[in-house]
Design a protein around this motif. Structure first.
Motif: not given
Length: 376
Positions: A31-51
């Motif tokens: 429940a947010a306007r935009a979001w992003l979940l990343v693994d810091v070591n690999s840099g891979r985005a695991l979930a996102e919306n309007a990043p």
């Protein structure tokens, strides 16, 4: 010029889970306007919306103010025990404050804690003026640093995050910035785990609620204005994994904490991150012609990690792609090949391999011999 593709056995630098792969469900609704979940070591985005959508960063701006402050200390332009004068502009700063007194210069160490824990706008302006002379000059430095970090969707006009039409960023840029703070300044990142700070007899708590509810969370920053909503960048480390969530524009303080926790739990439960190669470890060796050496080691300047669904790392396949023939000179750090990773036949990513050493041009006899070999 032909492209050479070679299969490569993966060299795991750490133990890989042997558990059966878990099916990965869709990322949770946030429940947010935009979001992003990343693994810091690999840099891979695991979930996102309007990043990549433009948003108002509010006090998340202070991550850039902190980055430049940490840089100034590391480079010797600022010292933790140094005192800075408090200007009238800083003293009269709107919004959250650490309640600086213009009659009393403040120690840099206190200003950092006031900025990070108390989100003090007066602390930000004092640091900005101490580093650049003026807040406008500091904003120019912020934009230069943003460009250097690859924050292509950001522009800063102040050190605090107070609203301005020309002051904006994106969830992806904020994740890049927060990851850089964690990576580049581990000695200062510990400030983000402080739960409270007292200055001038006034104690204020850290507004990041997850510091109290999740022992794995050790930072990083909250933000809020009426127009930006409630925002939170949170980072958690469990075992050797570090995840970073960016949640922007929620409806309340409670919501930014609960929605961030939801993302972090999802990432830890359904994904794993493995280190495939150590920094400067040769991933492959390439044939070089007309050089002082006939062989060139290629690899990564930093430890190389990859994030995959939990239990699936052993099914990764690697392929080296390089253009042949490769001629000297080759500079150290020059991109010379590509590591292509696949999982169950599906692409994971292409990653540039750099030359780990320099190869200079050889003498006339060696060059002539290699020219003959290439002709044959």
């Amino acid at each position: 010029m032909k492209v050479l593709k070679t299969l490569l056995p993966l060299l795991f630098a750490c133990a890989v889970s042997a558990h059966a792969a878990l099916p990965v469900p869709p990322a949770p609704s946030v429940a947010a306007r935009a979001w992003l979940l990343v693994d810091v070591n690999s840099g891979r985005a695991l979930a996102e919306n309007a990043p990549d959508s433009r948003i108002e960063p509010a006090s998340l701006t202070k991550l850039m103010t902190a980055y430049l402050s940490f840089s100034a200390i590391k480079e010797g332009r600022l010292k933790l025990d140094q005192t800075l004068p408090v200007s009238e502009k800083a003293w009269k700063a709107e919004g959250s404050r650490m309640f600086l007194d213009p009659r009393n210069p403040a120690k840099v160490d206190d200003l950092l804690k006031g900025m990070i824990v108390q989100s003090g706008n007066d602390a930000c302006i004092t640091l900005a003026e101490g580093i650049a002379g003026t807040e406008d000059g500091f904003a120019a430095m912020m934009n230069q640093q943003a460009k250097h970090l690859g924050m292509t969707g950001s522009h800063f006009v102040n050190a605090t995050g107070l609203p301005d039409p020309q002051h904006y960023t994106t969830a992806r840029d904020l994740a890049r910035l927060a990851s850089a703070v964690i990576r580049d300044f581990p000695e200062f990142y510990k400030y983000y785990s402080l739960k409270e700070f007292t200055y001038g007899g006034i104690t204020q708590p850290n507004r990041n609620r997850l510091l109290w509810t999740d022992p794995a969370v050790d930072g990083v920053k909250t933000g809020h204005t009426e127009s930006a909503g409630y925002c939170l960048i949170a980072s958690a480390k469990r075992d050797d994994r570090r995840l970073l969530s960016v949640v922007l524009g929620t409806a309340s303080d409670n919501a930014r904490a609960s929605e961030s926790q939801k993302l972090l739990n999802y990432g830890f439960q359904f994904y794993e991150t493995v280190k495939l190669y150590r920094a400067n470890q040769p991933v492959t060796k390439l044939r070089i012609y007309k050089g002082t050496s006939s062989e060139l080691a290629a690899g990564f300047a930093r430890d190389f990690y990859v994030t995959v669904p939990r239990g699936s790392a052993q099914r990764l396949k690697a392929q080296i792609i390089s253009k042949q023939p490769m001629l000297a000179p080759i500079s150290k750090g020059q991109a010379v090949a590509t590591l292509r990773l696949t999982l169950d036949g599906q692409p994971v990513g292409d990653y540039a391999l750099a030359a780990l050493t320099e190869v200079s041009v050889s003498g006339l006899i060696r060059r002539a011999w290699d020219s003959l070999m290439l002709m044959l």
